[in-house]
Design an enzyme around this catalytic site. Structure first.
Site, PDB file in Angstrom:
ATOM      1  N   CYS A 110       8.762   5.122   8.954  1.00 56.15           N
ATOM      2  CA  CYS A 110       9.320   5.730   7.737  1.00 56.15           C
ATOM      3  C   CYS A 110       9.698   7.205   7.906  1.00 56.15           C
ATOM      4  CB  CYS A 110       8.358   5.551   6.582  1.00 56.15           C
ATOM      5  SG  CYS A 110       6.637   5.782   7.019  1.00 56.15           S
ATOM      6  N   HIS A 143       8.551  11.107   1.822  1.00 62.86           N
ATOM      7  CA  HIS A 143       8.197  11.971   2.955  1.00 62.86           C
ATOM      8  C   HIS A 143       9.130  13.182   2.976  1.00 62.86           C
ATOM      9  CE1 HIS A 143       5.588   8.856   4.161  1.00 62.86           C
ATOM     10  NE2 HIS A 143       6.193   8.400   5.245  1.00 62.86           N
TER      11      HIS A 143
HETATM   12  N1  LIG Z   1       4.163   1.947   3.918  1.00 60.69           N
HETATM   13  C1  LIG Z   1       5.234   2.460   4.508  1.00 60.69           C
HETATM   14  O1  LIG Z   1       5.789   3.501   4.074  1.00 60.69           O
HETATM   15  C2  LIG Z   1       5.832   1.793   5.733  1.00 60.69           C
HETATM   16  C3  LIG Z   1       7.082   2.235   6.163  1.00 60.69           C
HETATM   17  C4  LIG Z   1       7.670   1.632   7.286  1.00 60.69           C
HETATM   18  C5  LIG Z   1       6.999   0.610   7.930  1.00 60.69           C
HETATM   19  N2  LIG Z   1       5.774   0.182   7.492  1.00 60.69           N
HETATM   20  C6  LIG Z   1       5.150  -0.972   8.191  1.00 60.69           C
HETATM   21  O2  LIG Z   1       5.279  -2.109   7.335  1.00 60.69           O
HETATM   22  C7  LIG Z   1       4.177  -3.003   7.485  1.00 60.69           C
HETATM   23  C8  LIG Z   1       3.497  -3.200   6.125  1.00 60.69           C
HETATM   24  O3  LIG Z   1       3.024  -1.935   5.655  1.00 60.69           O
HETATM   25  P1  LIG Z   1       2.398  -1.731   4.214  1.00 60.69           P
HETATM   26  O4  LIG Z   1       2.339  -0.265   4.033  1.00 60.69           O
HETATM   27  O5  LIG Z   1       3.116  -2.573   3.217  1.00 60.69           O
HETATM   28  O6  LIG Z   1       0.902  -2.342   4.428  1.00 60.69           O
HETATM   29  P2  LIG Z   1      -0.120  -2.912   3.337  1.00 60.69           P
HETATM   30  O7  LIG Z   1       0.113  -2.293   2.011  1.00 60.69           O
HETATM   31  O8  LIG Z   1      -1.455  -2.773   3.970  1.00 60.69           O
HETATM   32  O9  LIG Z   1       0.261  -4.475   3.241  1.00 60.69           O
HETATM   33  C9  LIG Z   1      -0.040  -5.380   4.288  1.00 60.69           C
HETATM   34  C10 LIG Z   1       0.383  -6.790   3.896  1.00 60.69           C
HETATM   35  O10 LIG Z   1       0.122  -7.663   4.999  1.00 60.69           O
HETATM   36  C11 LIG Z   1      -0.607  -8.803   4.529  1.00 60.69           C
HETATM   37  N3  LIG Z   1      -1.497  -9.350   5.549  1.00 60.69           N
HETATM   38  C12 LIG Z   1      -2.555  -8.739   6.151  1.00 60.69           C
HETATM   39  N4  LIG Z   1      -3.172  -9.606   6.995  1.00 60.69           N
HETATM   40  C13 LIG Z   1      -2.488 -10.781   6.902  1.00 60.69           C
HETATM   41  C14 LIG Z   1      -2.654 -12.080   7.498  1.00 60.69           C
HETATM   42  N5  LIG Z   1      -3.638 -12.325   8.379  1.00 60.69           N
HETATM   43  N6  LIG Z   1      -1.744 -13.044   7.194  1.00 60.69           N
HETATM   44  C15 LIG Z   1      -0.743 -12.807   6.315  1.00 60.69           C
HETATM   45  N7  LIG Z   1      -0.552 -11.612   5.696  1.00 60.69           N
HETATM   46  C16 LIG Z   1      -1.420 -10.617   5.990  1.00 60.69           C
HETATM   47  C17 LIG Z   1      -1.413  -8.272   3.359  1.00 60.69           C
HETATM   48  O11 LIG Z   1      -1.819  -9.363   2.548  1.00 60.69           O
HETATM   49  P3  LIG Z   1      -3.253  -9.421   1.793  1.00 60.69           P
HETATM   50  O12 LIG Z   1      -3.104  -8.550   0.567  1.00 60.69           O
HETATM   51  O13 LIG Z   1      -3.398 -10.857   1.436  1.00 60.69           O
HETATM   52  O14 LIG Z   1      -4.275  -8.901   2.736  1.00 60.69           O
HETATM   53  C18 LIG Z   1      -0.379  -7.356   2.693  1.00 60.69           C
HETATM   54  O15 LIG Z   1       0.495  -8.130   1.913  1.00 60.69           O
HETATM   55  C19 LIG Z   1       3.262  -2.351   8.541  1.00 60.69           C
HETATM   56  O16 LIG Z   1       3.551  -2.927   9.793  1.00 60.69           O
HETATM   57  C20 LIG Z   1       3.656  -0.875   8.485  1.00 60.69           C
HETATM   58  O17 LIG Z   1       3.394  -0.203   9.688  1.00 60.69           O
HETATM   59  C21 LIG Z   1       5.180   0.742   6.396  1.00 60.69           C
END
Ligand SMILES: NC(=O)c1ccc[n+]([C@@H]2O[C@H](COP(=O)([O-])OP(=O)(O)OC[C@H]3O[C@@H](n4cnc5c(N)ncnc54)[C@H](OP(=O)(O)O)[C@@H]3O)[C@@H](O)[C@H]2O)c1
Length: 353
Positions: free
Chosen positions: A149, A242
């Site tokens: 991001c 950001h």
């Molecule tokens: N946040 C940002 O600004 C941002 C920006 C760019 C890229 N990213 C990337 O995008 C991805 C998601 O980030 P996020 O910030 O959205 O994370 P997050 O809020 O922690 O969400 C993670 C998601 O993954 C699911 N998950 C976890 N373990 C799982 C499993 N074993 N099987 C299926 N689903 C599972 C979770 O479901 P449950 O609720 O059921 O656990 C939740 O829906 C990451 O790889 C991160 O590095 C994030």
């Protein structure tokens, strides 16, 4: 025109819920299913809501989350939008692409693969050609990533300046929002009233991903851009958006008027194709002394569907042969789910799906 079925992976997370926001009434795509871990199976979206600044449709809030099921997704969906943790995303996304699904992902696991693009449609649309060289996937399956991001937010301004004036070195300091760490993210006692000057792996990602994104794709290989990037990254107690400070060393010495013109006139293929989630003006320049700010500028971008998809730049200055400015973008929209949706819209415009 019939819509294309899509799955959302990680639908209970920060990125997944932005995917739902961008896709719940999309002109090309139809949400087939919302997927997460077994922990969330059977819950309605309304029970696991994280995004507070978007009003979802009632029928969206009523949808059930399902346990991620690769065979169901590959049978029913042409596309999977992925917002799952990187360690899980690596094998899951490979398996989906091998089963013929086009994967548009936010996770970092495949970004540096030799045949996988880090796509920002305004900046490097030709990198989409690499998808045709992903020979390990069958039946039209592929993987397209977007950058982390903090890199995404500055990719377009840096590309505009690189094209016009040639970049030599870029020194970056970030002030990154809490939502960038996912949900629940940084513990509140570490975050409130504090600044944490460390985000694991972020500086390394910025330095390598920007070079790949702003490089070229020729004869089946990525050639990395040659300018130097040095980043210092910090987490600040802001919800979304950001802010990044940039000090830039360029080959040419444009006037500030020339520099501003190159930024505000920057356009790319999303604007040419008039893609649904493309901001009309991808880089906005503000003249107030105290802008950009997360609370005012994170949601920049027009039309309504492109809110949060423009980058805002301000405080353009010149000092000792260097150029200084601040840039700000929405980390879970432009820097996350919105970036992936725009990637998929470009892929459709180019006949890949
Ligand atoms: N946040 C940002 O600004 C941002 C920006 C760019 C890229 N990213 C990337 O995008 C991805 C998601 O980030 P996020 O910030 O959205 O994370 P997050 O809020 O922690 O969400 C993670 C998601 O993954 C699911 N998950 C976890 N373990 C799982 C499993 N074993 N099987 C299926 N689903 C599972 C979770 O479901 P449950 O609720 O059921 O656990 C939740 O829906 C990451 O790889 C991160 O590095 C994030």
């Amino acid at each position: 025109m019939s819509k294309i079925n899509v799955a959302i992976l990680g639908a209970t997370g920060m990125i997944g819920q932005r995917f739902v926001q961008m896709l719940e009434d999309h002109p090309y795509f139809e949400i087939e299913g919302l997927y997460a871990s077994e922990r969330s199976n059977g819950k309605r979206l309304s029970e696991v809501l994280k995004v507070r600044d978007h009003v979802y449709l009632d029928e969206t809030l009523d949808r059930e989350i399902e346990t991620m099921d690769i065979s169901k997704i590959s049978k029913n969906c042409r596309i999977a939008f992925s917002g799952i943790p990187s360690d899980l995303a690596g094998p899951t996304e490979t398996e989906l692409a091998q089963a013929g699904v086009g994967v548009f992902t936010n996770a970092g696991s495949h970004r540096m693969d030799a045949d996988v693009p880090i796509l920002i449609p305004e900046v490097n649309p030709a990198h989409l050609d690499s998808v045709k060289d992903q020979k390990t996937f069958a039946n039209g399956g592929f993987i397209v990533t977007n950058a982390n991001c903090s890199s995404t937010g500055i990719a377009a301004p840096l590309a505009a300046m690189n094209d016009a004036f040639g970049l030599k070195q870029v020194f970056i300091s970030t002030y990154q929002a809490l939502s960038g760490a996912g949900y629940p993210g940084v513990p509140s006692l570490d975050a409130v009233g504090n600044v944490v000057p460390f985000i694991k792996g972020e500086e390394e990602k910025m330095e390598s991903e920007l070079a790949k994104m702003l490089g070229t794709y020729d004869n089946g290989a990525f050639n990395f851009a040659g300018f130097k990037v040095m980043a210092n990254c910090a987490r600040v107690p802001v919800i979304d958006g950001h802010l990044e400070s940039l000090v830039i060393d360029m080959e040419a010495q444009p006037t500030l008027e020339e520099l501003e013109r190159c930024l505000v006139e920057y356009r790319g293929e999303p604007q040419k194709y008039n893609l649904p989630s493309a901001p009309e003006q991808p880089i906005i320049v503000r003249h107030e002394d105290n802008r950009p700010q997360p609370v005012f500028d994170a949601m920049a971008g027009k039309p309504a569907r492109a809110k949060g998809m423009a980058v805002t730049v301000g405080r353009l200055r010149q000092s000792n042969g260097y150029y200084k400015m601040f840039a700000m973008s929405h980390n879970t929209l432009r820097g996350g789910a919105g970036g992936s949706v725009l990637n998929a819209e470009l892929a459709k415009a180019k006949g890949l799906i």
